[in-house]
Motif scaffolding. Structure first.
Motif, PDB file in Angstrom:
ATOM      1  N   GLU A  60     -19.406   3.152  -1.759  1.00 53.61           N
ATOM      2  CA  GLU A  60     -19.145   4.340  -0.940  1.00 53.61           C
ATOM      3  C   GLU A  60     -19.080   5.561  -1.852  1.00 53.61           C
ATOM      4  OE1 GLU A  60     -15.528   5.915   1.863  1.00 53.61           O
ATOM      5  OE2 GLU A  60     -16.159   3.852   2.184  1.00 53.61           O
ATOM      6  N   ASN A  61     -20.172   6.315  -1.900  1.00 54.38           N
ATOM      7  CA  ASN A  61     -20.237   7.552  -2.690  1.00 54.38           C
ATOM      8  C   ASN A  61     -19.821   7.356  -4.145  1.00 54.38           C
ATOM      9  OD1 ASN A  61     -21.061   9.067  -0.400  1.00 54.38           O
ATOM     10  ND2 ASN A  61     -18.925   9.151   0.279  1.00 54.38           N
ATOM     11  N   GLY A  62     -20.355   6.328  -4.788  1.00 56.79           N
ATOM     12  CA  GLY A  62     -20.052   6.066  -6.186  1.00 56.79           C
ATOM     13  C   GLY A  62     -18.735   5.349  -6.418  1.00 56.79           C
ATOM     14  N   LYS A  63     -18.040   5.042  -5.348  1.00 58.06           N
ATOM     15  CA  LYS A  63     -16.759   4.332  -5.426  1.00 58.06           C
ATOM     16  C   LYS A  63     -16.897   3.008  -4.677  1.00 58.06           C
ATOM     17  CE  LYS A  63     -14.291   8.682  -5.750  1.00 58.06           C
ATOM     18  NZ  LYS A  63     -13.190   9.499  -5.286  1.00 58.06           N
ATOM     19  N   THR A  64     -15.777   2.342  -4.460  1.00 57.31           N
ATOM     20  CA  THR A  64     -15.796   1.060  -3.751  1.00 57.31           C
ATOM     21  C   THR A  64     -14.781   1.056  -2.619  1.00 57.31           C
ATOM     22  OG1 THR A  64     -16.373  -0.113  -5.788  1.00 57.31           O
ATOM     23  CG2 THR A  64     -15.491  -1.445  -3.991  1.00 57.31           C
ATOM     24  N   ARG A  65     -15.252   0.753  -1.440  1.00 61.17           N
ATOM     25  CA  ARG A  65     -14.346   0.504  -0.322  1.00 61.17           C
ATOM     26  C   ARG A  65     -13.934  -0.964  -0.464  1.00 61.17           C
ATOM     27  NH1 ARG A  65     -11.075   3.415   2.264  1.00 61.17           N
ATOM     28  NH2 ARG A  65     -12.734   4.961   2.379  1.00 61.17           N
ATOM     29  N   TYR A  66     -12.720  -1.166  -0.964  1.00 59.78           N
ATOM     30  CA  TYR A  66     -12.169  -2.492  -1.260  1.00 59.78           C
ATOM     31  C   TYR A  66     -11.296  -2.921  -0.084  1.00 59.78           C
ATOM     32  CZ  TYR A  66      -8.807  -5.707  -3.466  1.00 59.78           C
ATOM     33  OH  TYR A  66      -7.986  -6.764  -3.769  1.00 59.78           O
ATOM     34  N   THR A  67     -11.605  -4.075   0.482  1.00 62.57           N
ATOM     35  CA  THR A  67     -10.807  -4.607   1.580  1.00 62.57           C
ATOM     36  C   THR A  67     -10.417  -6.037   1.267  1.00 62.57           C
ATOM     37  OG1 THR A  67     -11.948  -3.193   3.184  1.00 62.57           O
ATOM     38  CG2 THR A  67     -10.732  -5.076   4.069  1.00 62.57           C
ATOM     39  N   ALA A  68      -9.137  -6.314   1.410  1.00 63.86           N
ATOM     40  CA  ALA A  68      -8.600  -7.665   1.246  1.00 63.86           C
ATOM     41  C   ALA A  68      -7.992  -8.082   2.571  1.00 63.86           C
ATOM     42  CB  ALA A  68      -7.536  -7.692   0.154  1.00 63.86           C
ATOM     43  N   VAL A  69      -8.520  -9.166   3.130  1.00 67.70           N
ATOM     44  CA  VAL A  69      -7.978  -9.719   4.364  1.00 67.70           C
ATOM     45  C   VAL A  69      -7.336 -11.057   4.022  1.00 67.70           C
ATOM     46  CG1 VAL A  69      -8.478 -10.549   6.703  1.00 67.70           C
ATOM     47  CG2 VAL A  69      -9.757  -8.605   5.760  1.00 67.70           C
ATOM     48  N   ALA A  70      -6.043 -11.154   4.248  1.00 73.79           N
ATOM     49  CA  ALA A  70      -5.315 -12.408   4.067  1.00 73.79           C
ATOM     50  C   ALA A  70      -5.188 -13.050   5.447  1.00 73.79           C
ATOM     51  CB  ALA A  70      -3.944 -12.159   3.453  1.00 73.79           C
ATOM     52  N   ARG A  71      -5.971 -14.081   5.668  1.00 69.83           N
ATOM     53  CA  ARG A  71      -6.011 -14.765   6.973  1.00 69.83           C
ATOM     54  C   ARG A  71      -5.143 -16.019   6.889  1.00 69.83           C
ATOM     55  NH1 ARG A  71     -11.425 -14.485   9.388  1.00 69.83           N
ATOM     56  NH2 ARG A  71     -10.441 -12.602  10.144  1.00 69.83           N
ATOM     57  N   HIS A  72      -4.095 -16.044   7.699  1.00 70.72           N
ATOM     58  CA  HIS A  72      -3.117 -17.132   7.666  1.00 70.72           C
ATOM     59  C   HIS A  72      -3.396 -18.168   8.746  1.00 70.72           C
ATOM     60  CE1 HIS A  72      -1.435 -13.642   5.690  1.00 70.72           C
ATOM     61  NE2 HIS A  72      -0.810 -14.504   4.918  1.00 70.72           N
ATOM     62  N   THR A  74      -6.820  -2.044   2.647  1.00 70.30           N
ATOM     63  CA  THR A  74      -8.070  -1.352   2.339  1.00 70.30           C
ATOM     64  C   THR A  74      -7.759  -0.156   1.445  1.00 70.30           C
ATOM     65  OG1 THR A  74      -9.063  -2.006   4.438  1.00 70.30           O
ATOM     66  CG2 THR A  74     -10.068  -0.159   3.319  1.00 70.30           C
ATOM     67  N   ARG A  75      -8.565  -0.016   0.401  1.00 72.19           N
ATOM     68  CA  ARG A  75      -8.410   1.106  -0.513  1.00 72.19           C
ATOM     69  C   ARG A  75      -9.791   1.597  -0.929  1.00 72.19           C
ATOM     70  NH1 ARG A  75      -3.863   0.451   0.806  1.00 72.19           N
ATOM     71  NH2 ARG A  75      -1.974   0.337  -0.423  1.00 72.19           N
ATOM     72  N   LEU A  76      -9.888   2.890  -1.215  1.00 77.31           N
ATOM     73  CA  LEU A  76     -11.094   3.433  -1.828  1.00 77.31           C
ATOM     74  C   LEU A  76     -10.810   3.469  -3.323  1.00 77.31           C
ATOM     75  CD1 LEU A  76     -13.923   4.535  -1.395  1.00 77.31           C
ATOM     76  CD2 LEU A  76     -12.905   6.831  -1.274  1.00 77.31           C
ATOM     77  N   ILE A  77     -11.501   2.620  -4.066  1.00 75.16           N
ATOM     78  CA  ILE A  77     -11.282   2.465  -5.501  1.00 75.16           C
ATOM     79  C   ILE A  77     -12.278   3.334  -6.255  1.00 75.16           C
ATOM     80  CG2 ILE A  77     -11.276   0.810  -7.424  1.00 75.16           C
ATOM     81  CD1 ILE A  77      -9.042   0.216  -5.445  1.00 75.16           C
ATOM     82  N   ASP A  78     -11.782   4.110  -7.209  1.00 73.23           N
ATOM     83  CA  ASP A  78     -12.627   5.024  -7.983  1.00 73.23           C
ATOM     84  C   ASP A  78     -13.338   4.279  -9.111  1.00 73.23           C
ATOM     85  OD1 ASP A  78     -13.865   7.252  -8.993  1.00 73.23           O
ATOM     86  OD2 ASP A  78     -12.059   8.061  -9.951  1.00 73.23           O
ATOM     87  N   ALA A  79     -14.212   3.364  -8.711  1.00 70.34           N
ATOM     88  CA  ALA A  79     -15.034   2.579  -9.639  1.00 70.34           C
ATOM     89  C   ALA A  79     -16.123   1.921  -8.797  1.00 70.34           C
ATOM     90  CB  ALA A  79     -14.192   1.519 -10.349  1.00 70.34           C
ATOM     91  N   PRO A  80     -17.256   1.605  -9.405  1.00 69.02           N
ATOM     92  CA  PRO A  80     -18.330   0.972  -8.639  1.00 69.02           C
ATOM     93  C   PRO A  80     -17.986  -0.475  -8.270  1.00 69.02           C
ATOM     94  CG  PRO A  80     -18.944   1.145 -10.950  1.00 69.02           C
ATOM     95  CD  PRO A  80     -17.635   1.872 -10.796  1.00 69.02           C
ATOM     96  N   PRO A  81     -18.620  -1.006  -7.226  1.00 64.23           N
ATOM     97  CA  PRO A  81     -18.337  -2.386  -6.795  1.00 64.23           C
ATOM     98  C   PRO A  81     -18.480  -3.417  -7.910  1.00 64.23           C
ATOM     99  CG  PRO A  81     -19.671  -1.289  -5.141  1.00 64.23           C
ATOM    100  CD  PRO A  81     -19.585  -0.361  -6.325  1.00 64.23           C
ATOM    101  N   GLU A  82     -19.442  -3.214  -8.800  1.00 67.52           N
ATOM    102  CA  GLU A  82     -19.646  -4.168  -9.887  1.00 67.52           C
ATOM    103  C   GLU A  82     -18.405  -4.278 -10.773  1.00 67.52           C
ATOM    104  OE1 GLU A  82     -23.343  -2.774  -8.171  1.00 67.52           O
ATOM    105  OE2 GLU A  82     -21.699  -1.639  -9.064  1.00 67.52           O
TER     106      GLU A  82
END
Length: 158
Positions: free
Chosen positions: A114-126, A16-24
């Motif tokens: 999230e406040n003009g940014k993106t809460r980016y989550t990557a789940v790798a399910r094995h 999980t990271r808070l990315i300094d860019a919009p979700p789009e």
């Protein structure tokens, strides 16, 4: 993730990271064949080509190359697409529901504003704990973390 998509520590690796860019912009980095090669492989590796058939059942194939130019195709298939919010893909199929020889994981990506940014989550399910452990030892957190930073740089420039 929704209540039906709980994380299972025995099979899942999560970044999980808070990315300094919009979700789009973050979503576009994952879905644009011209953008994905700019960030997907941890440097000095590269992505010489990517094929993205963005529809449930569509193929996603990202070819990575090491420093010597040896290529490593990563064929998969999209399972779920929610524009600008969620992508789910797996290597259990290689496109149009053709089974893969040996499935390894399914990836659930979410892009939450999230406040003009993106809460980016990557789940790798094995498929099992052994595959999860192997992926972790391959450097999941380091590699996906580096790629997330590279993706953020690209997304901020869009």
């Amino acid at each position: 993730m929704s209540e039906t998509e709980t994380k299972d520590a025995s099979r899942d690796l999560v970044l999980t990271r808070l990315i300094d860019a919009p979700p789009e912009a973050v979503y576009r980095c994952w879905t644009d064949e011209t953008l994905l090669p700019r960030w997907f492989a941890p440097k000095p590796w590269t992505v010489p080509r990517a094929t993205l058939d963005l529809r449930p059942g569509g193929q996603c194939n990202v070819v990575m190359a090491d420093e010597a130019g040896t290529e490593y195709p990563n064929p998969g298939q999209y399972l779920e697409i929610v524009p600008n919010r969620k992508l789910v893909f797996t290597d259990a199929y290689i496109g149009d529901w053709v089974p893969a020889e040996k499935p390894f994981f399914t990836c659930v990506l979410t892009f939450v504003p999230e406040n003009g940014k993106t809460r980016y989550t990557a789940v790798a399910r094995h498929w099992n704990a052994e595959d999860r452990e192997a992926h972790e030892k391959m450097g999941f957190h380091e590699g996906w973390g580096l790629c997330a930073a590279q993706m953020e740089e690209v997304a901020r420039g869009l």
